[in-house]
Design a protein around this motif. Structure first.
Motif, short mmCIF file in Angstrom:
data_model
loop_
_atom_site.label_atom_id
_atom_site.label_comp_id
_atom_site.label_asym_id
_atom_site.label_seq_id
_atom_site.Cartn_x
_atom_site.Cartn_y
_atom_site.Cartn_z
N VAL A 12 0.81 -1.16 -0.15
CA VAL A 12 0.11 0.03 0.07
C VAL A 12 0.79 1.38 0.02
CG1 VAL A 12 -2.05 -0.97 1.06
CG2 VAL A 12 -0.47 -0.01 2.48
N GLU A 13 0.33 2.20 -0.53
CA GLU A 13 0.81 3.42 -0.83
C GLU A 13 0.38 4.49 0.41
OE1 GLU A 13 3.74 4.43 -2.59
OE2 GLU A 13 3.67 2.38 -3.48
N PRO A 14 1.04 5.60 1.18
CA PRO A 14 0.51 6.68 2.04
C PRO A 14 -0.72 7.24 1.06
CG PRO A 14 2.98 6.89 1.65
CD PRO A 14 2.53 5.70 0.63
N PRO A 15 -1.82 7.06 1.66
CA PRO A 15 -3.25 7.65 1.04
C PRO A 15 -3.03 9.30 1.16
CG PRO A 15 -3.51 7.00 3.25
CD PRO A 15 -2.23 6.56 2.93
N LYS A 16 -3.72 9.93 0.08
CA LYS A 16 -4.04 11.18 -0.22
C LYS A 16 -5.51 11.54 -0.04
CE LYS A 16 -0.03 12.10 -2.77
NZ LYS A 16 0.76 12.81 -4.20
N THR A 17 -6.28 10.66 -0.41
CA THR A 17 -7.85 10.93 -0.44
C THR A 17 -8.37 9.77 0.59
OG1 THR A 17 -8.47 9.24 -2.02
CG2 THR A 17 -7.93 11.29 -2.83
N VAL A 18 -9.48 10.24 1.06
CA VAL A 18 -10.23 9.43 1.90
C VAL A 18 -10.57 8.28 1.49
CG1 VAL A 18 -12.56 8.96 3.36
CG2 VAL A 18 -11.53 11.30 3.08
N ASP A 19 -11.05 8.01 0.25
CA ASP A 19 -11.15 6.65 -0.10
C ASP A 19 -10.07 5.86 -0.49
OD1 ASP A 19 -13.79 6.98 -0.66
OD2 ASP A 19 -13.74 7.38 -3.09
N ALA A 20 -8.88 6.23 -0.59
CA ALA A 20 -7.62 5.57 -0.73
C ALA A 20 -7.13 5.13 0.82
CB ALA A 20 -6.64 6.42 -1.29
N PHE A 21 -7.36 6.13 1.89
CA PHE A 21 -7.31 5.90 3.27
C PHE A 21 -7.90 4.60 3.71
CE2 PHE A 21 -8.49 6.60 7.67
CZ PHE A 21 -7.26 6.57 8.04
N PHE A 22 -9.09 4.47 3.35
CA PHE A 22 -10.02 3.25 3.69
C PHE A 22 -9.55 2.21 2.94
CE2 PHE A 22 -12.71 6.44 5.81
CZ PHE A 22 -12.59 5.88 7.02
N ALA A 23 -9.21 2.48 1.62
CA ALA A 23 -8.70 1.12 0.56
C ALA A 23 -7.46 0.54 1.53
CB ALA A 23 -8.67 1.71 -0.56
N ASP A 58 -8.49 -1.36 4.59
CA ASP A 58 -9.06 -2.63 4.12
C ASP A 58 -7.86 -3.60 3.72
OD1 ASP A 58 -11.59 -1.95 4.50
OD2 ASP A 58 -11.87 -1.09 2.46
N LYS A 59 -7.03 -3.20 2.94
CA LYS A 59 -6.14 -4.29 2.31
C LYS A 59 -4.93 -4.67 3.53
CE LYS A 59 -2.87 -4.79 -1.49
NZ LYS A 59 -2.13 -4.10 -2.56
N ILE A 60 -4.68 -3.89 4.68
CA ILE A 60 -4.03 -4.29 5.57
C ILE A 60 -4.64 -5.10 6.41
CG2 ILE A 60 -2.93 -3.19 7.75
CD1 ILE A 60 -2.36 -0.57 6.26
N LYS A 61 -6.14 -5.07 6.67
CA LYS A 61 -6.86 -5.91 7.57
C LYS A 61 -6.73 -7.25 6.70
CE LYS A 61 -11.22 -6.02 9.75
NZ LYS A 61 -12.59 -5.55 9.99
N GLU A 62 -7.21 -7.11 5.42
CA GLU A 62 -7.33 -8.52 5.00
C GLU A 62 -5.97 -9.24 4.85
OE1 GLU A 62 -8.28 -9.86 0.26
OE2 GLU A 62 -8.50 -7.79 0.56
N ASP A 63 -4.71 -8.53 4.84
CA ASP A 63 -3.29 -9.26 4.84
C ASP A 63 -3.36 -9.90 6.35
OD1 ASP A 63 -0.46 -9.01 6.03
OD2 ASP A 63 -0.69 -9.30 3.95
N GLY A 64 -3.87 -9.34 7.24
CA GLY A 64 -3.73 -10.14 8.38
C GLY A 64 -2.72 -10.13 9.15
N THR A 65 -1.38 -9.54 8.88
CA THR A 65 -0.21 -9.58 9.70
C THR A 65 -0.13 -8.46 10.68
OG1 THR A 65 0.88 -10.19 7.54
CG2 THR A 65 2.49 -9.44 9.36
N TYR A 66 -0.86 -7.22 10.40
CA TYR A 66 -0.88 -6.06 11.41
C TYR A 66 -2.30 -5.71 11.58
CZ TYR A 66 4.10 -5.75 9.04
OH TYR A 66 5.06 -6.14 8.96
N ILE A 67 -2.23 -5.13 12.65
CA ILE A 67 -3.43 -4.21 13.14
C ILE A 67 -3.50 -3.07 12.13
CG2 ILE A 67 -4.84 -2.87 14.89
CD1 ILE A 67 -3.02 -4.76 16.85
N PRO A 68 -4.47 -2.59 11.47
CA PRO A 68 -4.43 -1.71 10.63
C PRO A 68 -4.30 -0.24 11.25
CG PRO A 68 -6.34 -2.96 10.04
CD PRO A 68 -5.66 -3.54 11.16
N MET A 69 -4.75 -0.06 12.60
CA MET A 69 -4.58 1.49 13.03
C MET A 69 -4.39 1.25 14.42
SD MET A 69 -6.08 4.87 11.57
CE MET A 69 -7.82 4.50 12.04
N ALA A 70 -3.38 1.97 15.10
CA ALA A 70 -3.36 1.58 16.56
C ALA A 70 -3.83 2.84 17.22
CB ALA A 70 -1.64 1.57 17.09
#
Length: 418
Positions: free
Chosen positions: A154-165, A168-180
């Protein structure tokens, strides 16, 4: 000149017949709550000032942060306070000025290097008098684990849609908690949540000042929308976030277990010491590509002059230096994450700090919406916003209900909102 004449002059001086050079020798005492800054003052700031201002010495005299306000007030009342007063933002320092303890400084030469937003934390409500020279602010945004981003793709997001995308990708991967981030301490949800992303929707100073004037309400869509965004965060905060404290959140991120950390820039020094992975930062995402970005560039610390201090000319010399490019550069680099509020372009040595401060050239700056004027009554809007932000994230209060409650509380004591 003979040695005898020299000795005679020295003796005369020691007996009190000082010449002009000796008459200007003074020691200025600085009162401060930042006891963690002591070595920075002793090793960096004081030597730099004294080297350029022979005859003026500085003594940094910190008090424990929790005791500072009471101790300072007692000293000022007794007439024993130092020449220079480190100023907390808004009402605590405004009260000192109104009691005659802080001198007006708006005509000081060095004050021309600061804009209205920078001075807002240490000015009268109408902006006509400024009583402390701004020193530093903290900026809000998001710090991320660059290794995790690369690993997940994933890339650093600039828009709200990119932020949640990205979430979602981090959550789906499952290795990391998306946000602390947790909701246990409440202030974290408001300060790094609502006040972080909110200026994007209420358009920074435009909305903040309109709220103060009573021209906008907390139930207007631009004030409710940040709560709606926060309500979406709960799906990405990991199991048990409701009981997660602020130190818990810090640890989750620095131990490499979470990918993104909603942040204040004050975290930079701590994270640099504790994290063993590469970090980056991105500004609060905008609703859509091309929208103006806004950042909370919140005023944090300033320096004022004891109105009854005995060394006012020397104190003004020091305060003009505080407004200089030299001080801005020294202070900001000694404390990465505490950024100069002056108009000088200060180059940061720390890359993460430089990323944060670079947003000033791309985004519009504002301060936290609840800090000036709007939290003087009961219920206190700042504290109520903590609770509302935490509730909205947990889903125990809707964004609309939270906004309605805050508006009702503010209108109960603040005339422009009645």
């Amino acid at each position: 000149m003979t040695k005898r004449v020299k000795r005679a002059l020295l003796a005369a001086t020691m007996l009190g017949f000082a010449g002009p050079a000796m008459a200007q020798d003074v020691t200025l005492t600085i009162e401060s709550w930042r006891n963690d800054d002591l070595t920075i003052w002793q090793e960096t700031l004081i030597p730099a000032f004294e080297a350029k201002n022979p005859g003026i010495k500085l003594r940094f005299n910190p008090t424990a942060p929790t005791e500072y306000n009471a101790a300072l007030n007692s000293k000022l009342e007794a007439g024993s306070a130092g020449d220079l007063i480190t100023c907390r933002p808004f009402d605590a320092s405004l009260s000192l000025y109104e009691k005659g303890y802080l001198a007006p400084l708006q005509d000081l030469e060095g004050m021309k290097n600061f804009g209205d937003v920078a001075k807002s934390g240490w000015s009268t409500d109408d902006g006509s008098v400024t009583f402390c020279v701004p020193m530093a602010s903290v900026i809000h945004g998001f710090i991320y684990n660059a290794d995790a981003f690369a690993e997940v793709g994933v890339e650093p997001p600039k828009t709200v849609d990119a932020f949640f995308a990205a979430l979602d990708k981090i959550k789906e991967d499952g290795t990391y908690i998306p946000m602390a981030m947790g909701t246990n301490d409440q202030w974290e949800a408001a300060t790094m949540g609502y006040q972080n992303i909110g200026p994007t929707y209420w358009h920074g100073e435009e909305g903040r000042l309109a709220l103060i004037k009573g021209q906008q309400k907390l139930t207007d869509d631009q004030w409710v929308e940040p709560f709606r965004q926060l309500a979406r965060w709960k799906d990405y905060l990991g199991d048990g976030y409701e009981a997660q404290t602020y130190p818990d959140s810090q640890n989750l991120f620095t131990l490499g277990r979470a990918a993104i950390y909603p942040a204040g820039s004050w975290e930079i020094s701590v994270f640099n010491e504790q994290a063993d992975f590469k970090m980056g930062a991105f500004a609060p995402p905008v609703p859509k590509e091309g929208d103006t970005c806004y950042i909370s560039d919140h005023v944090d610390i300033a320096m004022g002059m004891n109105a009854k201090g005995p060394n006012q000319e020397a104190a003004k010399t020091f305060l003009n230096w505080v407004g200089s490019e030299e001080f801005a550069t020294l202070y900001a680099n000694a404390l990465p994450g505490f950024f100069s509020l002056s108009n000088h372009e200060v180059k940061m040595e720390d890359p993460l700090a430089q990323e944060f401060v670079s947003w000033r050239t791309k985004c519009k700056s504002t301060i936290r919406s609840t800090y000036q004027i709007l939290s003087r009554g009961t219920p206190n809007l700042e504290n109520e916003t903590w609770n509302a932000s935490a509730n909205v994230i947990k889903g125990t209060e809707t964004p609309e209900a939270a906004a309605e409650r805050l508006q009702k509380g503010l209108a109960s004591w603040y005339d422009p909102q009645k």
